[in-house]
Scaffold this active site. Structure first.
Site, short mmCIF file in Angstrom:
data_model
loop_
_atom_site.label_atom_id
_atom_site.label_comp_id
_atom_site.label_asym_id
_atom_site.label_seq_id
_atom_site.Cartn_x
_atom_site.Cartn_y
_atom_site.Cartn_z
N ARG A 1 0.83 -1.21 0.00
CA ARG A 1 0.00 0.00 0.00
C ARG A 1 0.86 1.26 0.00
O ARG A 1 1.91 1.29 0.63
CB ARG A 1 -0.86 0.07 1.27
CG ARG A 1 -1.89 -1.00 1.40
CD ARG A 1 -2.50 -0.88 2.79
NE ARG A 1 -3.16 -2.09 3.16
CZ ARG A 1 -4.49 -2.28 3.07
NH1 ARG A 1 -5.25 -1.33 2.62
NH2 ARG A 1 -5.01 -3.42 3.45
N GLY B 1 -7.30 7.25 -1.45
CA GLY B 1 -7.65 6.63 -2.73
C GLY B 1 -6.90 7.16 -3.94
O GLY B 1 -7.15 6.75 -5.06
N MET C 1 -3.64 7.06 -4.63
CA MET C 1 -2.55 6.21 -5.14
C MET C 1 -2.98 4.75 -5.05
O MET C 1 -4.09 4.45 -4.68
CB MET C 1 -1.28 6.49 -4.36
CG MET C 1 -0.71 7.85 -4.69
SD MET C 1 0.74 8.19 -3.73
CE MET C 1 0.08 8.35 -2.11
N GLU D 1 -2.20 51.83 -2.76
CA GLU D 1 -2.53 50.81 -3.77
C GLU D 1 -1.82 51.06 -5.08
O GLU D 1 -2.11 50.44 -6.10
CB GLU D 1 -4.05 50.68 -3.94
CG GLU D 1 -4.78 51.99 -4.04
CD GLU D 1 -6.30 51.86 -4.00
OE1 GLU D 1 -6.83 50.75 -4.12
OE2 GLU D 1 -6.95 52.91 -3.87
N SER E 1 -4.11 52.46 4.50
CA SER E 1 -4.82 51.19 4.35
C SER E 1 -4.41 50.59 3.02
O SER E 1 -4.60 51.21 1.96
CB SER E 1 -6.33 51.44 4.40
OG SER E 1 -6.99 50.22 4.22
N GLY F 1 -4.64 48.76 -0.12
CA GLY F 1 -5.63 48.21 -1.05
C GLY F 1 -4.90 47.19 -1.91
O GLY F 1 -4.43 47.49 -3.00
N THR F 2 -4.82 45.99 -1.40
CA THR F 2 -3.94 45.01 -2.07
C THR F 2 -4.55 44.46 -3.35
O THR F 2 -3.85 43.80 -4.11
CB THR F 2 -3.60 43.87 -1.11
OG1 THR F 2 -4.79 43.48 -0.43
CG2 THR F 2 -2.55 44.30 -0.11
N ASN F 3 -5.85 44.73 -3.60
CA ASN F 3 -6.38 44.32 -4.91
C ASN F 3 -5.71 45.15 -5.99
O ASN F 3 -5.13 44.62 -6.94
CB ASN F 3 -7.89 44.54 -4.98
CG ASN F 3 -8.64 43.79 -3.90
OD1 ASN F 3 -8.16 42.77 -3.42
ND2 ASN F 3 -9.78 44.29 -3.50
N TYR G 1 -4.26 46.25 11.69
CA TYR G 1 -5.52 45.51 11.50
C TYR G 1 -5.62 44.93 10.10
O TYR G 1 -4.91 45.36 9.18
CB TYR G 1 -6.72 46.42 11.78
CG TYR G 1 -6.91 47.54 10.80
CD1 TYR G 1 -7.63 47.35 9.62
CD2 TYR G 1 -6.36 48.80 11.02
CE1 TYR G 1 -7.79 48.38 8.71
CE2 TYR G 1 -6.50 49.83 10.12
CZ TYR G 1 -7.22 49.61 8.96
OH TYR G 1 -7.37 50.62 8.04
#
Ligand code: PEP
Ligand code: MG
Length: 889
Positions: A95, A104, A106, A753, A772, A774-776, A860
């Site tokens: 096994r 399941g 392999m 940003e 703040s 703005g990581t988008n 935060y």
């Protein structure tokens, strides 16, 4: 290549600490052996041997063969049986067992060691020729499929033909002679397909099986599974070779799987299944629907008692919920595997909290036990239980959750439709590991066979997908792509809903309700709050969202996007008037209508937040987003122009709109006239918003609620943009305050940003009370990707081909975007040591990004309301993993 590494360990040489080397299964078999539990003897070939196999160009080295031979000799000695001995044959299972369990995915081979001679020995020894020949045909079938790559259905066909000829419905009706006939035909298939006879030498069988298990590390389904669960491709799998014990030796034998607690709900109860007179694979593959474990209590009470004792011993030892496989051979219990059981989020939370109460683990361990990603499951909408639903049929509630989708009967089809954005529910008699891509693509799984520990159930629970198994009331016709429940016919493409917690299937869509936190979840989160140092805020722009977030523990609003307020249907005409106005007076007129509306919005949001901090971002998107679509407008004007009795007034109006839309049209709106650029060129719009914020805060002040608005300027790239707009805010405040009594505390900050803002954060900090991230947008602008284009066009290819390790819009790119965040914090705090910093892009609700924010000293994170609980947990985990960081500014 030969090395001096030890590649083979007997079970009594290992321990649970050696998981990296022995894989999960091998390490736990060793641990159980050392605890003197009834484990059939055997040995484990290490994951390093697997990696060596790949390094050597996919072949096993002579030195490994020597080590295996030596281990085999010892196994022969220990058991008194020997390989190929027709009087007392040694039979083993082979096994896979990787570091992380991959159920399941392999390959496994059972009954290895059988050949034309040893099968006779087994028949004599057990006095059960039927059992012996059945075992041999199973072995040929498995070995041929896994090692020789022959399709299983060729073998299945032989068995069904024979049963049909004999008028039988079930396998157990076949006699020893029937199985001998089947074996003869199986061997012919092997000869035809491979041009060789089925290998008779047990050692050759073993070597080839070991290679096949190594090779199965890189089969398609294992690769897909690893990608989904973020398991590294370089770990390799161990191989466990173990003395066979047989659950199919008659009515005093059987096999089963049990969880020490309910893996769906977390309830304290032995939760398992048992099949009398069967081999383990029958249970796991979901081919026969097993019976509840209580059946074992009835038929073999002493074995049951022993099993219960061992299960509880194992759970105490591992201090975690165990998933245990066992076999009973002629009334004797054998343990085949124990591992930490996969469980739903609800069960994970409940078990972790209960174990703290039981004194088994401490709070920090409990907090680390629950994966924040998994919590999404608990925070999903679920079926409204108060509504009386018409249930079509019921099956086993294998994995909780509600889902609605179109019925599909095939994994490929599920994947294809899901790619087109359809929600689908995969309906199958049972699932096999080959269906993994279809399971991933589906909202939920429904099978007519298989139990709560079948493949579909285990995999679905691991993924947090709703699943119903063993729903025998549905009669599936795969050819016609339909299923029937009595008179009711459901075709491919019809919509059904399922409730995986109750096992119920309904036709059509059903009403859903918002999730609520269970008492255990609330308790766990309260422990998280005691530990964490990072605050958790929410992104909300309606009072309803604000309330929801506060119920989930948000400590403020980190981002209130004001553009959503402009898009309300009753406001769009006014917003359009504002945009289309030809003079400043006209525009002021429209703004004057919007002012009380905005003021009302802010009033209710502030009120809902009861003095908690609220960051309001001034208008961000380009103005054309509020106007009709250019192409649609062009068609409309064209149609009006061509119409025979034209309505000239309508035509002129539409033409005016078209002119304005054209003038606002941009080649690349993401980098165009938006954010603070809009506020600088059209200062009256921002001034109206700021006035509305102050008015609302003053009204609340009179009502006794102190609000300290945080006014946020988006998309700043140059300090002058911020200094100008800060000045505008100050002047507006002076103007508003003149007519009112009292003073407000408020702050003015900026989104970071744009890379330039991060790189010049020291200059910007002079005018900002907070940053703040703005990581988008920061991710878009750092990579130079437009998110929509990237995700629609090339990003998936990048991820599939490992050009990028992760989707940077989901998990923060620490090396690039992360470096900008860090730089910004450092530069900003050098000028203003108490500068408050946070993150409000999507990443604010993702565990690895939250950990990064903790490490870089942010104050935060802010995320959507439903993700607040998981952010609280992830923030606590960051502190536990990295230690307290103390005051950051
Ligand atoms: C961001 O860019 O990360 C952000 C929060 O703003 P938006 O997503 O609204 O552009
Ligand atoms: Mg943005």
């Amino acid at each position: 290549m030969t090395t001096n590494k030890k590649y083979v360990y007997h079970f009594n040489e290992g321990s649970k600490e050696m998981r990296d080397l022995l894989g999960g299964k091998g390490a736990n078999l060793a641990e159980m052996t050392r605890a003197a539990l009834p484990v059939p003897p055997g040995f484990t070939i290490t994951t390093e041997a697997c990696n060596q196999y790949y390094n050597d160009g996919k072949r096993i080295s002579d030195s490994l063969i020597q080590d295996v031979d030596a281990a085999l000799a010892k196994l022969e000695q220990d058991t008194g049986k020997s390989f190929g001995n027709s009087n007392n044959p040694l039979l083993v299972s082979v096994r896979s067992g990787s570091v992380h369990s991959m159920p399941g995915m392999m390959d496994t081979i059972l009954n290895l060691g059988l050949n034309d001679e040893t099968v006779v020995g087994l028949a004599n020894l057990t006095n059960n020729p039927r059992f012996a020949f059945d075992s041999y045909r199973r072995f040929i079938q498995m070995f041929s499929n896994v090692v020789l790559g022959i399709d299983s259905y060729l073998f299945e066909e032989v068995i069904s033909d024979l049963k049909e000829r004999q008028g039988f419905s079930f396998d157990p009706e076949l006699t020893a002679e029937h199985w001998q006939e089947v074996i003869g035909q199986f061997k012919q298939i092997v000869r035809k397909e491979t041009k060789h006879d089925f290998p008779q030498d047990p050692k050759q069988q073993l070597y080839q099986s070991i290679e096949a298990v190594f090779a199965s590390w890189n089969n398609q389904r294992a690769i897909i599974y690893r990608r989904l669960h973020k398991i590294s491709d370089t770990l390799g799998t161990a191989v466990n070779v173990q003395l066979m014990v047989f659950g199919n030796m008659g009515e005093d034998s059987g096999t089963g799987v049990a969880f020490t607690r309910n893996p769906s709900t977390g309830e304290m109860e032995l939760y398992g299944e048992f099949l009398l007179n069967a081999q383990g694979e029958d249970v796991v593959a979901g081919i026969r629907t097993p019976e509840p474990i209580s059946r074992l209590q009835k038929v073999m009470p002493e074995v049951y008692e022993q099993f219960v004792r061992i299960s509880s011993q194992l759970e105490k030892h591992y201090q975690d919920l165990q998933d245990i496989e066992f076999t009973v051979e002629r009334g004797k219990l054998f343990m085949l595997q124990t591992r930490n059981g996969k469980r739903t989020a609800a069960a994970a939370v409940k078990v972790a909290v209960q174990m703290v109460h039981e004194g088994l683990i401490d709070r920090n361990t409990a907090l680390l036990r629950v994966d924040p990603d998994q919590l999404n499951q608990l925070l999903h909408r679920r079926i409204d239980e108060r509504v009386n639903l018409e249930v079509l049929v019921k099956g086993l509630p294998a994995s909780p959750g509600a889902a609605t989708g179109k019925v599909v009967f095939d994994a490929d089809e599920a994947e294809a439709l899901a790619k087109k954005g359809e929600k689908v529910i995969l309906v199958r008699p049972e699932t096999t590991p080959e269906d993994i891509h279809g399971i991933i693509a589906s909202e939920a799984i429904l099978t007519s066979r298989g139990g709560m520990t079948s493949h579909a159930a285990v995999v679905a629970r691991g993924m947090g997908k709703a699943c119903i198994c063993g729903c025998e009331g549905i009669k599936i016709d795969l050819q016609k792509k339909e299923f029937r429940v009595g008179e009711v016919l459901v075709r491919e493409g019809n919509t059904i809903s399922i409730d995986g917690s109750l096992g119920t299937v309904m036709l059509g869509e059903v009403p859903l309700v918002d999730p609520e936190l269970t008492p255990e979840f609330i308790e766990l989160l309260s422990w998280a709050d005691e530990v964490r140092e990072l605050s958790v805020r929410t992104n909300a722009d309606t009072p309803e969202d604000a309330r929801k977030a506060r119920d989930f523990g948000a400590e403020g609003i980190g981002l209130c996007r004001t553009e959503h307020m402009f898009m309300a249907p009753d406001r769009v005409p006014i917003v359009r008037d504002m945009i289309m106005s030809e003079s400043i007076e006209e525009r002021q007129d429209a703004l004057a209508q919007l002012l009380p509306m905005q003021q009302n919005d802010f009033y209710h949001i502030f009120k809902e937040m009861q003095g908690l901090p609220v960051t309001i971002r001034l208008l961000d998107p380009p103005l054309h987003e509020f106007l009709p679509n250019l192409e649609e407008l062009l068609l409309e004007v064209d149609r009006l122009r061509r119409s025979e009795n034209k309505d000239l007034i309508e035509l002129r109006t539409k033409e005016d709109i078209l002119r304005k839309v054209r003038s606002l049209h941009e080649m690349n709106p993401m980098l165009g006239h938006r954010g603070c650029r809009l506020g600088i060129v059209n200062p009256e719009i921002y001034a109206m918003q700021v006035e509305a914020i102050f008015n609302a805060a003053f009204i609340l002040l009179e009502e006794g609620i102190v609000t300290e608005p945080e006014i946020m300027i988006p998309l700043v790239g140059h300090v002058n943009e911020l200094s100008l707009l800060r000045e505008m805010v100050m002047q507006t405040y002076e103007r508003v305050r003149k007519n009112l009594s009292g003073e407000l505390n408020f702050t003015v900050g900026t989104m970071i940003e744009i890379p330039r803002a991060a790189l010049t954060a020291d200059q910007i900090a002079e005018y900002a009370d907070f940053f703040s991230y703005g990581t988008n947008d920061l991710t878009q602008t750092t990579f130079g990707y437009s998110r929509d284009d990237a995700e629609g066009k090339f990003l998936q290819y990048y991820l599939d081909h490992k050009v990028l390790p992760e989707n940077p819009f989901v998990v923060i790119d620490r090396e690039g975007v992360g470096k900008l965040i860090e730089t910004g914090v450092k530069l900003g705090r050098a000028v203003k040591p108490d500068l408050k910093t946070g993150i409000c892009g999507e990443h604010g609700g993702e565990k690895s990004s939250i950990e990064f924010c903790y490490l870089k000293g942010l104050n935060y994170v802010s995320c959507s309301p439903f993700r607040v609980p998981l952010a609280r947990l992830a923030a606590a985990q960051a502190t536990i993993k990295h230690g307290k960081r103390g005051k950051v500014n």
